[in-house]
Design a protein around this motif. Structure first.
Motif, PDB file in Angstrom:
ATOM      1  N   CYS A  40       0.861  -1.135   0.102  1.00  0.00           N
ATOM      2  CA  CYS A  40       0.058  -0.003   0.043  1.00  0.00           C
ATOM      3  C   CYS A  40       0.820   1.308  -0.033  1.00  0.00           C
ATOM      4  N   ALA A  41       2.022   1.134   0.543  1.00  0.00           N
ATOM      5  CA  ALA A  41       2.919   2.388   0.661  1.00  0.00           C
ATOM      6  C   ALA A  41       3.543   2.829  -0.825  1.00  0.00           C
ATOM      7  N   SER A  42       3.375   2.076  -1.844  1.00  0.00           N
ATOM      8  CA  SER A  42       3.689   2.466  -3.042  1.00  0.00           C
ATOM      9  C   SER A  42       2.470   3.139  -3.849  1.00  0.00           C
ATOM     10  N   HIS A  43       1.328   3.273  -3.334  1.00  0.00           N
ATOM     11  CA  HIS A  43       0.279   3.730  -4.080  1.00  0.00           C
ATOM     12  C   HIS A  43      -0.059   5.173  -3.885  1.00  0.00           C
ATOM     13  N   CYS A  58      -0.441   3.749   6.138  1.00  0.00           N
ATOM     14  CA  CYS A  58      -1.496   2.612   5.356  1.00  0.00           C
ATOM     15  C   CYS A  58      -1.105   1.236   5.868  1.00  0.00           C
ATOM     16  N   THR A  59      -2.189   0.459   5.782  1.00  0.00           N
ATOM     17  CA  THR A  59      -2.042  -1.013   6.080  1.00  0.00           C
ATOM     18  C   THR A  59      -2.772  -1.769   5.195  1.00  0.00           C
ATOM     19  N   ASP A  60      -2.077  -2.839   4.610  1.00  0.00           N
ATOM     20  CA  ASP A  60      -2.645  -3.763   3.705  1.00  0.00           C
ATOM     21  C   ASP A  60      -3.468  -4.781   4.537  1.00  0.00           C
ATOM     22  N   GLY A  65      -8.286  -8.277  -0.219  1.00  0.00           N
ATOM     23  CA  GLY A  65      -7.326  -7.764  -1.172  1.00  0.00           C
ATOM     24  C   GLY A  65      -7.466  -6.278  -0.892  1.00  0.00           C
ATOM     25  N   ALA A  66      -7.974  -5.749   0.179  1.00  0.00           N
ATOM     26  CA  ALA A  66      -8.288  -4.341   0.337  1.00  0.00           C
ATOM     27  C   ALA A  66      -6.928  -3.759   1.209  1.00  0.00           C
ATOM     28  N   ALA A  67      -7.247  -2.293   1.031  1.00  0.00           N
ATOM     29  CA  ALA A  67      -5.885  -1.805   1.752  1.00  0.00           C
ATOM     30  C   ALA A  67      -6.624  -0.085   2.393  1.00  0.00           C
ATOM     31  N   LEU A  68      -6.100   0.317   3.431  1.00  0.00           N
ATOM     32  CA  LEU A  68      -6.423   1.483   4.011  1.00  0.00           C
ATOM     33  C   LEU A  68      -5.528   2.364   4.095  1.00  0.00           C
ATOM     34  N   HIS A  69      -5.546   3.640   3.632  1.00  0.00           N
ATOM     35  CA  HIS A  69      -4.742   4.718   3.824  1.00  0.00           C
ATOM     36  C   HIS A  69      -5.147   5.879   4.641  1.00  0.00           C
ATOM     37  N   ALA A  80      -8.475  11.231   8.008  1.00  0.00           N
ATOM     38  CA  ALA A  80      -8.928  11.162   6.834  1.00  0.00           C
ATOM     39  C   ALA A  80      -8.547   9.654   5.938  1.00  0.00           C
ATOM     40  N   VAL A  81      -9.361   9.113   5.530  1.00  0.00           N
ATOM     41  CA  VAL A  81      -9.219   7.861   4.817  1.00  0.00           C
ATOM     42  C   VAL A  81      -9.179   7.766   3.276  1.00  0.00           C
ATOM     43  N   ALA A  82      -8.629   6.872   2.832  1.00  0.00           N
ATOM     44  CA  ALA A  82      -8.963   6.289   1.599  1.00  0.00           C
ATOM     45  C   ALA A  82      -8.899   4.855   1.596  1.00  0.00           C
ATOM     46  N   PHE A  83     -10.123   4.172   1.317  1.00  0.00           N
ATOM     47  CA  PHE A  83     -10.131   2.790   1.426  1.00  0.00           C
ATOM     48  C   PHE A  83     -10.254   2.199   0.094  1.00  0.00           C
TER      49      PHE A  83
END
Length: 214
Positions: A40-43, A58-60, A65-69, A80-83
């Motif tokens: 996720c860190a590369s997104h 962020c966490t994978d 197959g989801a990630a939360l930033h 503030a989140v981006a799922f």
């Protein structure tokens, strides 16, 4: 999850060829290997309102197959989140992420943000309350939420395989930065309403604890 590096070793040419062949065979047999290597860190995000969205943490997530930033502010007790999650059936799917203020690892009671694509191609994104095992998935009025949720937006990647939902959450007062969060994906939207997700496998295990201050 980080990108693989290369290191030089002394070995025979034949041994190196065998090792390379084995690695290529494993990658070919496991398409998810490449996706797993891209953490996720590369997104990066462009966002839907212009400018670049930045999320220092962020966490994978371990399921679906989801990630939360996220970007946590202790001063305002908000995050503030981006799922990000794959849509199960391409453009027909939906994604959702939320917090259960009760602390229970359960869907019921979760205040969530949901995103999907309407039949006309426009994106829908809004907060909702999962008040039963068969929730309406309808937009929730601000007074029905356990905590304020603002800035809800969504975007779909160009190939229609991943949806992102953005939001800013004012975390429940007096509960610090540690919460139970829940996420979900479904394969169908019927008449503008997300249809039920599968009730087996990862779809019923998609919950975890998170400390937004980490």
């Amino acid at each position: 999850m980080a990108a693989l590096g290369t290191t030089a070793y002394r070995r025979s040419a034949s041994g190196a060829m065998v090792s390379l062949a084995v690695v290529l065979a494993v990658v070919a047999a496991c398409p998810s290997f490449g996706a797993a290597a891209a953490s996720c860190a590369s997104h990066t995000f462009s966002g839907t309102s212009g400018g670049v969205r930045l999320y220092p943490s962020c966490t994978d997530l371990p399921r679906l197959g989801a990630a939360l930033h996220y970007n946590y502010s202790a001063a305002t007790n908000s995050v503030a989140v981006a799922f990000r999650a794959p849509t199960q059936d391409g453009e027909d799917g939906w994604v959702a992420w939320g917090i259960n203020p009760s602390g229970r690892a359960a869907m019921v009671g979760t205040n969530a943000v949901v995103a999907f694509r309407h039949a006309n191609g426009t994106l829908a994104a809004y907060p909702t309350v999962l008040d039963s095992y068969a929730p309406s998935m309808a937009p929730a009025a601000p007074e029905d939420l356990a905590f304020p949720v603002t800035g809800v937006e969504a975007e779909h990647d160009a190939d229609g395989k991943e949806m992102v939902v953005y939001a800013t959450v004012e975390l429940p007062a007096g509960k610090g930065s540690k919460f139970t969060h829940v996420w979900q994906i479904g394969s169908k939207v019927v008449n503008g309403v997300p249809a039920a997700h599968p009730t087996t496998g990862d779809n019923v295990l998609s919950t975890a604890k998170i400390d937004f201050s980490d």
